[in-house]
Design an enzyme around this catalytic site. Structure first.
Site, PDB file in Angstrom:
ATOM      1  N   THR A 186       0.815  -1.228   0.000  1.00 42.84           N
ATOM      2  CA  THR A 186       0.000   0.000   0.000  1.00 42.84           C
ATOM      3  C   THR A 186       0.838   1.264   0.000  1.00 42.84           C
ATOM      4  O   THR A 186       0.477   2.264  -0.611  1.00 42.84           O
ATOM      5  CB  THR A 186      -0.928  -0.002   1.234  1.00 42.84           C
ATOM      6  OG1 THR A 186      -1.806  -1.106   1.122  1.00 42.84           O
ATOM      7  CG2 THR A 186      -1.755   1.263   1.324  1.00 42.84           C
ATOM      8  N   ASP A 212       1.501  -6.489  -4.651  1.00 40.92           N
ATOM      9  CA  ASP A 212       0.662  -6.484  -3.452  1.00 40.92           C
ATOM     10  C   ASP A 212       1.165  -7.699  -2.678  1.00 40.92           C
ATOM     11  O   ASP A 212       1.384  -8.768  -3.271  1.00 40.92           O
ATOM     12  CB  ASP A 212      -0.807  -6.675  -3.882  1.00 40.92           C
ATOM     13  CG  ASP A 212      -1.767  -6.632  -2.713  1.00 40.92           C
ATOM     14  OD1 ASP A 212      -1.593  -7.435  -1.765  1.00 40.92           O
ATOM     15  OD2 ASP A 212      -2.692  -5.821  -2.728  1.00 40.92           O
ATOM     16  N   SER A 213       1.337  -7.585  -1.396  1.00 41.58           N
ATOM     17  CA  SER A 213       1.994  -8.682  -0.677  1.00 41.58           C
ATOM     18  C   SER A 213       1.142  -9.952  -0.622  1.00 41.58           C
ATOM     19  O   SER A 213       1.615 -10.994  -0.176  1.00 41.58           O
ATOM     20  CB  SER A 213       2.427  -8.251   0.721  1.00 41.58           C
ATOM     21  OG  SER A 213       1.335  -8.182   1.596  1.00 41.58           O
ATOM     22  N   SER A 214      -0.087  -9.890  -1.117  1.00 41.72           N
ATOM     23  CA  SER A 214      -0.882 -11.126  -1.243  1.00 41.72           C
ATOM     24  C   SER A 214      -0.230 -12.055  -2.259  1.00 41.72           C
ATOM     25  O   SER A 214      -0.493 -13.256  -2.275  1.00 41.72           O
ATOM     26  CB  SER A 214      -2.297 -10.805  -1.729  1.00 41.72           C
ATOM     27  OG  SER A 214      -2.852  -9.828  -0.920  1.00 41.72           O
ATOM     28  N   ASP A 266      -0.199  -7.068   4.473  1.00 42.45           N
ATOM     29  CA  ASP A 266      -0.980  -8.312   4.563  1.00 42.45           C
ATOM     30  C   ASP A 266      -0.133  -9.529   4.918  1.00 42.45           C
ATOM     31  O   ASP A 266      -0.543 -10.363   5.723  1.00 42.45           O
ATOM     32  CB  ASP A 266      -1.717  -8.578   3.230  1.00 42.45           C
ATOM     33  CG  ASP A 266      -2.882  -7.622   3.031  1.00 42.45           C
ATOM     34  OD1 ASP A 266      -3.263  -6.929   3.993  1.00 42.45           O
ATOM     35  OD2 ASP A 266      -3.414  -7.555   1.900  1.00 42.45           O
TER      36      ASP A 266
HETATM   37  N1  ASP Z   1      -2.823  -5.467   0.193  1.00 43.28           N
HETATM   38  C1  ASP Z   1      -1.746  -4.657   0.687  1.00 43.28           C
HETATM   39  C2  ASP Z   1      -0.482  -5.503   0.695  1.00 43.28           C
HETATM   40  O1  ASP Z   1      -0.299  -6.273   1.581  1.00 43.28           O
HETATM   41  C3  ASP Z   1      -2.061  -4.135   2.046  1.00 43.28           C
HETATM   42  C4  ASP Z   1      -1.014  -3.233   2.649  1.00 43.28           C
HETATM   43  O2  ASP Z   1       0.070  -3.034   2.168  1.00 43.28           O
HETATM   44  O3  ASP Z   1      -1.322  -2.656   3.712  1.00 43.28           O
HETATM   45  O4  ASP Z   1       0.312  -5.383  -0.212  1.00 43.28           O
END
Ligand code: ASP
Length: 336
Positions: free
Chosen positions: A12, A55-57, A88
């Site tokens: 993010t 995105d860390s997902s 995440d």
């Molecule tokens: N979906 C984002 C991620 O983990 C959430 C974040 O960075 O806060 O990349």
């Protein structure tokens, strides 16, 4: 003057909205230009941006290897590392890196934010500035850590617990290493000592590890499908409370036959605080008797990545892996 390398992987912190209003990471160039306050910290900052920002997902074991290699290549040239990463799966990545980097004697601090750097009320600047201040400070924290919302956590003890508050991480089983108020309060007693040995970077991980969270109504039949996955080496079993599980025979028989097949099962609690104590209740006695290993107070994130690391490091040495699992290797667990 200390030299800090900021490694940007996505998350993010560096996201903007696409045409359909969804957040996705972009290359924002040099972070010091976006956060000019960093220039006032007495250190020199260099940047490294991952080719593919994610995105860390989308984090995978290959990503952990790329991250460990980036630190290895730059280890001698820098005094500390900041990893900008999505929140995440930040606790998984910090845990994985803690096992992969043996004899660490420089700080490796993960940080990120709940709101993008460009948002008016962003928490990105504050998190980044203080993380850099800690990494460049006189007190050396030779650990893989997570800095978020005024707190520095041991990385393999932390977990994300809120998707909306700035206060997104917690570490219920281990004290914070630094509290950032008007000054930085170091919790010296709980910070690891520097290693006098040379850094060893372990780059082999085995991804054939599974995770099962038990739930009321779980059946042996359902579990059987998981344990029949080809190549499965180990399962982290998230149990209730202090390590308790149903006592119905089909359920326990399925666990026992997985153990007989050679699969390692590591018992980790669904609770964020407290620890597994197999045998404390009747509902955990048989787990212990059949050879399920107690994970004590380890987090699920650390348990999964510890197994990936151990199976990568000691392939086909089940006994050795079982012995290492009950040891505290990088401060990830208290004694059983
Ligand atoms: N979906 C984002 C991620 O983990 C959430 C974040 O960075 O806060 O990349």
């Amino acid at each position: 003057m200390k030299k800090i390398l900021v490694i940007y992987t996505g998350g993010t912190i560096g996201m903007i909205k696409d045409s359909s209003n969804s957040l996705k990471p972009v290359n924002f160039g040099k972070i010091t230009e976006r956060v000019p306050e960093l220039k006032h910290i007495n250190c020199s900052i260099s940047h490294y941006t991952f080719k593919k920002l994610i995105d860390s997902s989308n984090v995978t074991p290959e990503f952990y290897i790329e991250l460990a290699e980036t630190i290895e290549k730059n280890y001698k040239s820098y005094d500390g590392f900041i990893i900008l990463h999505g929140t995440d799966t930040m606790a998984y990545s910090a845990s994985a890196l803690s096992f992969m980097l043996e004899n660490l004697n420089k700080p490796v601090i993960f940080t990120g934010s709940q709101l993008p750097l460009g948002a008016i009320r962003t928490d990105a600047k504050h998190n980044l500035i203080t993380a850099v201040e800690i990494a460049a400070g006189d007190v050396i924290i030779p650990e893989v850590c997570i800095y978020f919302n005024d707190q520095l956590f041991r990385g393999n003890r932390a977990e994300k617990f809120s998707s909306s508050q700035f206060d997104a991480f917690q570490s219920l089983n281990y004290p914070t290493l630094v509290e950032a108020g008007t000054s930085l309060q170091y919790n010296h007693k709980f910070i690891s000592k520097k290693s006098s040995k040379k850094l060893i970077v372990h780059k082999k991980l085995n991804p054939n590890i599974g995770l099962v969270r038990i739930f009321p109504g779980i059946t042996g039949n359902w579990l059987e499908h998981i344990f029949s996955v080809e190549g499965l080496k180990a399962v982290v079993l998230e149990t209730y409370g202090s390590g308790n599980a149903p006592t119905a025979d089909p359920f326990l028989k399925t666990l026992k036959s997985a153990i007989d097949k050679g699969i390692i099962i590591l018992n980790v609690s669904q609770c964020a605080g407290g620890k597994v104590e197999q045998g404390k209740y009747e509902t955990s006695k048989r787990l212990k008797q059949m050879g399920i290993i107690s994970g004590s107070d380890i987090t699920t994130e650390a348990a999964l990545t510890k197994l990936m690391y151990l199976f990568g490091r000691y392939p086909n040495q089940k006994k050795k892996i079982e012995a290492e699992l009950v040891k505290d290797l990088r401060g990830e667990m208290s004694k059983n």
